[in-house]
Design a protein around this motif. Structure first.
Motif, PDB file in Angstrom:
ATOM      1  N   VAL A   1      35.116  36.603  45.719  1.00  0.00           N
ATOM      2  CA  VAL A   1      35.446  35.745  46.910  1.00  0.00           C
ATOM      3  C   VAL A   1      33.909  35.690  47.461  1.00  0.00           C
ATOM      4  CG1 VAL A   1      36.008  34.725  49.000  1.00  0.00           C
ATOM      5  CG2 VAL A   1      37.988  35.827  47.210  1.00  0.00           C
ATOM      6  N   MET A   2      33.288  34.159  47.421  1.00  0.00           N
ATOM      7  CA  MET A   2      31.391  34.130  47.802  1.00  0.00           C
ATOM      8  C   MET A   2      31.721  33.094  49.248  1.00  0.00           C
ATOM      9  SD  MET A   2      28.849  33.398  48.040  1.00  0.00           S
ATOM     10  CE  MET A   2      28.261  31.870  46.906  1.00  0.00           C
ATOM     11  N   LEU A   3      31.152  33.812  49.775  1.00  0.00           N
ATOM     12  CA  LEU A   3      31.472  32.832  51.204  1.00  0.00           C
ATOM     13  C   LEU A   3      29.703  31.968  51.132  1.00  0.00           C
ATOM     14  CD1 LEU A   3      32.451  35.324  54.543  1.00  0.00           C
ATOM     15  CD2 LEU A   3      33.779  33.449  52.050  1.00  0.00           C
ATOM     16  N   SER A   4      29.710  31.445  51.986  1.00  0.00           N
ATOM     17  CA  SER A   4      28.526  30.498  51.871  1.00  0.00           C
ATOM     18  C   SER A   4      27.664  30.366  52.745  1.00  0.00           C
ATOM     19  CB  SER A   4      29.285  28.323  52.140  1.00  0.00           C
ATOM     20  OG  SER A   4      29.653  29.009  53.295  1.00  0.00           O
ATOM     21  N   LYS A   5      27.909  31.636  53.283  1.00  0.00           N
ATOM     22  CA  LYS A   5      26.907  31.691  54.162  1.00  0.00           C
ATOM     23  C   LYS A   5      25.994  33.309  53.913  1.00  0.00           C
ATOM     24  CE  LYS A   5      29.073  36.334  56.058  1.00  0.00           C
ATOM     25  NZ  LYS A   5      30.340  37.197  57.254  1.00  0.00           N
TER      26      LYS A   5
ATOM     27  N   GLY B   1      38.225  33.843  33.971  1.00  0.00           N
ATOM     28  CA  GLY B   1      36.243  34.110  34.136  1.00  0.00           C
ATOM     29  C   GLY B   1      36.205  32.406  34.820  1.00  0.00           C
ATOM     30  N   ALA B   2      36.683  30.793  35.389  1.00  0.00           N
ATOM     31  CA  ALA B   2      35.917  30.105  35.133  1.00  0.00           C
ATOM     32  C   ALA B   2      35.269  30.654  36.692  1.00  0.00           C
ATOM     33  CB  ALA B   2      36.742  29.205  35.689  1.00  0.00           C
ATOM     34  N   VAL B   3      34.245  30.101  37.605  1.00  0.00           N
ATOM     35  CA  VAL B   3      33.741  29.717  38.638  1.00  0.00           C
ATOM     36  C   VAL B   3      34.806  28.102  38.914  1.00  0.00           C
ATOM     37  CG1 VAL B   3      31.623  29.489  39.690  1.00  0.00           C
ATOM     38  CG2 VAL B   3      31.966  31.646  37.876  1.00  0.00           C
ATOM     39  N   CYS B   4      34.705  28.448  40.774  1.00  0.00           N
ATOM     40  CA  CYS B   4      35.700  27.521  41.379  1.00  0.00           C
ATOM     41  C   CYS B   4      34.725  27.326  42.394  1.00  0.00           C
ATOM     42  CB  CYS B   4      37.094  27.803  41.278  1.00  0.00           C
ATOM     43  SG  CYS B   4      37.639  27.870  39.904  1.00  0.00           S
TER      44      CYS B   4
ATOM     45  N   VAL C   1      44.511  30.988  42.319  1.00  0.00           N
ATOM     46  CA  VAL C   1      42.535  30.605  41.958  1.00  0.00           C
ATOM     47  C   VAL C   1      42.370  31.782  41.743  1.00  0.00           C
ATOM     48  CG1 VAL C   1      41.751  30.540  44.049  1.00  0.00           C
ATOM     49  CG2 VAL C   1      41.387  29.094  42.168  1.00  0.00           C
ATOM     50  N   LYS C   2      42.455  33.375  42.578  1.00  0.00           N
ATOM     51  CA  LYS C   2      42.228  34.429  42.587  1.00  0.00           C
ATOM     52  C   LYS C   2      42.572  34.960  41.754  1.00  0.00           C
ATOM     53  CE  LYS C   2      41.400  34.255  47.164  1.00  0.00           C
ATOM     54  NZ  LYS C   2      42.450  34.868  48.894  1.00  0.00           N
ATOM     55  N   GLU C   3      43.310  34.548  40.963  1.00  0.00           N
ATOM     56  CA  GLU C   3      44.234  34.932  39.403  1.00  0.00           C
ATOM     57  C   GLU C   3      43.668  35.061  38.551  1.00  0.00           C
ATOM     58  OE1 GLU C   3      48.316  34.603  39.829  1.00  0.00           O
ATOM     59  OE2 GLU C   3      48.644  35.164  41.689  1.00  0.00           O
ATOM     60  N   LYS C   4      43.030  33.528  38.000  1.00  0.00           N
ATOM     61  CA  LYS C   4      42.402  33.184  37.200  1.00  0.00           C
ATOM     62  C   LYS C   4      40.871  32.810  37.266  1.00  0.00           C
ATOM     63  CE  LYS C   4      44.873  31.480  34.007  1.00  0.00           C
ATOM     64  NZ  LYS C   4      45.178  30.047  33.882  1.00  0.00           N
ATOM     65  N   ALA C   5      39.988  32.772  38.222  1.00  0.00           N
ATOM     66  CA  ALA C   5      38.503  32.769  38.496  1.00  0.00           C
ATOM     67  C   ALA C   5      38.107  33.922  38.669  1.00  0.00           C
ATOM     68  CB  ALA C   5      38.706  31.668  39.703  1.00  0.00           C
ATOM     69  N   SER C   6      36.446  33.755  38.017  1.00  0.00           N
ATOM     70  CA  SER C   6      35.723  34.664  38.022  1.00  0.00           C
ATOM     71  C   SER C   6      35.261  34.719  39.299  1.00  0.00           C
ATOM     72  CB  SER C   6      35.368  35.340  37.125  1.00  0.00           C
ATOM     73  OG  SER C   6      34.293  34.305  37.091  1.00  0.00           O
ATOM     74  N   ILE C   7      34.733  33.759  39.697  1.00  0.00           N
ATOM     75  CA  ILE C   7      34.588  33.823  41.709  1.00  0.00           C
ATOM     76  C   ILE C   7      35.289  32.390  42.034  1.00  0.00           C
ATOM     77  CG2 ILE C   7      32.068  32.874  42.662  1.00  0.00           C
ATOM     78  CD1 ILE C   7      30.630  34.493  40.455  1.00  0.00           C
ATOM     79  N   PHE C   8      35.222  32.333  43.856  1.00  0.00           N
ATOM     80  CA  PHE C   8      35.419  31.319  44.297  1.00  0.00           C
ATOM     81  C   PHE C   8      34.661  30.822  45.267  1.00  0.00           C
ATOM     82  CE2 PHE C   8      38.834  29.913  47.141  1.00  0.00           C
ATOM     83  CZ  PHE C   8      38.511  28.270  47.469  1.00  0.00           C
ATOM     84  N   VAL C   9      34.679  29.735  45.554  1.00  0.00           N
ATOM     85  CA  VAL C   9      33.357  29.648  46.985  1.00  0.00           C
ATOM     86  C   VAL C   9      34.484  29.026  47.452  1.00  0.00           C
ATOM     87  CG1 VAL C   9      31.009  28.538  47.874  1.00  0.00           C
ATOM     88  CG2 VAL C   9      31.746  30.039  45.553  1.00  0.00           C
ATOM     89  N   PRO C  10      35.058  29.053  48.779  1.00  0.00           N
ATOM     90  CA  PRO C  10      35.834  28.037  48.977  1.00  0.00           C
ATOM     91  C   PRO C  10      35.996  26.918  50.036  1.00  0.00           C
ATOM     92  CG  PRO C  10      36.062  30.300  50.564  1.00  0.00           C
ATOM     93  CD  PRO C  10      35.391  29.990  48.877  1.00  0.00           C
ATOM     94  N   SER C  11      34.381  27.598  50.293  1.00  0.00           N
ATOM     95  CA  SER C  11      33.499  25.581  51.430  1.00  0.00           C
ATOM     96  C   SER C  11      32.373  26.153  51.087  1.00  0.00           C
ATOM     97  CB  SER C  11      33.942  26.565  52.752  1.00  0.00           C
ATOM     98  OG  SER C  11      33.472  27.146  53.174  1.00  0.00           O
ATOM     99  N   ILE C  12      31.456  25.336  51.130  1.00  0.00           N
ATOM    100  CA  ILE C  12      30.092  25.453  51.770  1.00  0.00           C
ATOM    101  C   ILE C  12      29.413  24.474  52.696  1.00  0.00           C
ATOM    102  CG2 ILE C  12      30.632  24.727  48.586  1.00  0.00           C
ATOM    103  CD1 ILE C  12      29.341  21.799  49.414  1.00  0.00           C
ATOM    104  N   GLY C  13      29.644  23.939  53.281  1.00  0.00           N
ATOM    105  CA  GLY C  13      29.258  23.805  55.417  1.00  0.00           C
ATOM    106  C   GLY C  13      28.551  24.057  55.170  1.00  0.00           C
ATOM    107  N   LYS C  14      27.841  24.988  55.450  1.00  0.00           N
ATOM    108  CA  LYS C  14      26.666  26.082  55.793  1.00  0.00           C
ATOM    109  C   LYS C  14      25.507  26.162  55.131  1.00  0.00           C
ATOM    110  CE  LYS C  14      29.441  30.119  58.170  1.00  0.00           C
ATOM    111  NZ  LYS C  14      28.976  30.211  59.733  1.00  0.00           N
ATOM    112  N   VAL C  15      25.424  25.455  53.747  1.00  0.00           N
ATOM    113  CA  VAL C  15      25.395  25.570  52.895  1.00  0.00           C
ATOM    114  C   VAL C  15      24.475  24.225  53.099  1.00  0.00           C
ATOM    115  CG1 VAL C  15      23.809  25.056  50.410  1.00  0.00           C
ATOM    116  CG2 VAL C  15      25.845  27.319  51.655  1.00  0.00           C
TER     117      VAL C  15
END
Length: 334
Positions: A14-18, A267-270, A283-297
């Motif tokens: 899980v990759m946070l946008s911060k 292994g999809a990136v979501c 989603v964490k059961e299928k994805a390799s990377i999950f980005v839950p939000s992008i607002g800070k970016v």
């Protein structure tokens, strides 16, 4: 000690946008140091939308943290046109952002067009939109000194994909998504369609999805086209295209919408760019990377755009936006 029941499997990050925002902020601050005075961004608020006010407040906070000056001007709907025109000619104003919707009709589109192209930090004026869809990356294609401004939320999605190394820097500039198949759920004129176009212009095969159907954005077989072309797919559903995609980006604004994660390939990136949670915890059961939000970016990208505008106006060789042009990025050709 056993892991909590709701912990993400080790296979999903899980990759946070911060993290992306912090890196971009460092680059933005390098650009600000080359200026004689802080860049001045003016925001116009002419509605009572709580989300717009929250975005304005977040923008002010991020500006102040990065050495920018921010002014929020609250005006009535009947006064917004004159307020924008006045800011266009104000030498103390470097950039303009308008918080929509105001009239929630074509009049909002008109207001987007009257913001001076040299102060349009959102990239919503006709010239920027035309160039984006035509895959023209400079206002001055001959000298290539003045780079086009891209809409903030689509560009924020792209900066996240760059951070995740989805962009392949070994490939030539402009082709660095070649080989990737991406699904974008949202085809709004503000975010979804521009994002699909940008991704396709960089070489991806993009399936653009909304309630009216699925469109395929590509630059043709072998990237033979200079710009993307769009094919309207018939008798094709989400279940037919999602398993083909290594990246899935969703931005449906409704709180009742949930993406069917059973369709994801392993292994999809979501990435979720909606203010709502489009993906459930499964989603964490299928994805390799999950980005839950992008607002800070998105907000830091707004500041990057402001630096770009200042760079475009300067005739000297000091380029305040150069710090953001890292090799391999969408903007940097080297």
């Amino acid at each position: 000690m056993s892991a909590p029941k709701d912990a993400a499997p080790a296979s999903c990050k899980v990759m946070l946008s911060k993290h992306v925002a912090n890196r971009l902020s460092q680059e933005v601050q390098e650009g600000v140091k080359t200026l004689e005075k802080p860049p001045h961004l003016v925001g116009f608020l002419a509605n009572d939308d709580p989300a717009a006010l929250m975005y304005a407040q977040m923008t002010q906070k991020t500006c102040e943290e990065n050495g920018f000056k921010y002014s929020l001007r609250e005006v009535g709907r009947d006064d917004i046109e004159e307020a924008i025109l006045s800011a266009n000619t104000d030498s103390e104003v470097d950039g303009i952002i308008v918080y929509y919707p105001i009239f929630n009709n074509r009049q909002d589109q008109y207001l987007q067009q009257i913001v001076d192209v040299g102060k349009d930090v959102e990239g919503l004026s006709h010239r920027y939109i035309f160039n984006m869809y035509q895959n023209i990356r400079f206002l001055d294609p001959e000298t290539k000194r003045q780079k086009c401004i891209l809409p903030c939320t689509p560009l924020a999605n792209i900066k996240i994909l760059e951070y995740l190394n989805i962009y392949n820097t070994i490939l030539p500039y402009g082709n660095r998504l070649f080989g990737h198949t991406i699904c974008v759920v949202n085809r709004s004129e503000v975010v979804g369609r521009p994002l699909a176009a940008l991704l396709a212009n960089d070489g991806a095969c993009v399936y653009s999805v909304d309630i009216t159907g699925i469109h395929k954005f590509t630059r043709g077989e072998g990237l033979k086209k200079h710009r993307h072309e769009v094919e309207v797919l018939k008798d094709v559903e989400l279940k037919d295209v999602v398993p083909l995609c290594d990246v899935v980006i969703s931005g449906v604004p409704g709180d009742k919408y949930k993406f069917d994660t059973s369709l994801l390939r392993e292994g999809a990136v979501c990435v979720n760019f909606s203010s709502e949670k489009n993906f459930g915890p499964e989603v964490k059961e299928k994805a390799s990377i999950f980005v839950p939000s992008i607002g800070k970016v998105t907000i830091v990208v707004l500041l990057r755009n402001l630096l770009r505008l200042i760079q475009n106006r300067r005739a000297d060789d000091i380029k305040p936006a150069a710090a953001t042009e890292r090799p391999g990025t969408l903007e940097a050709a080297s």
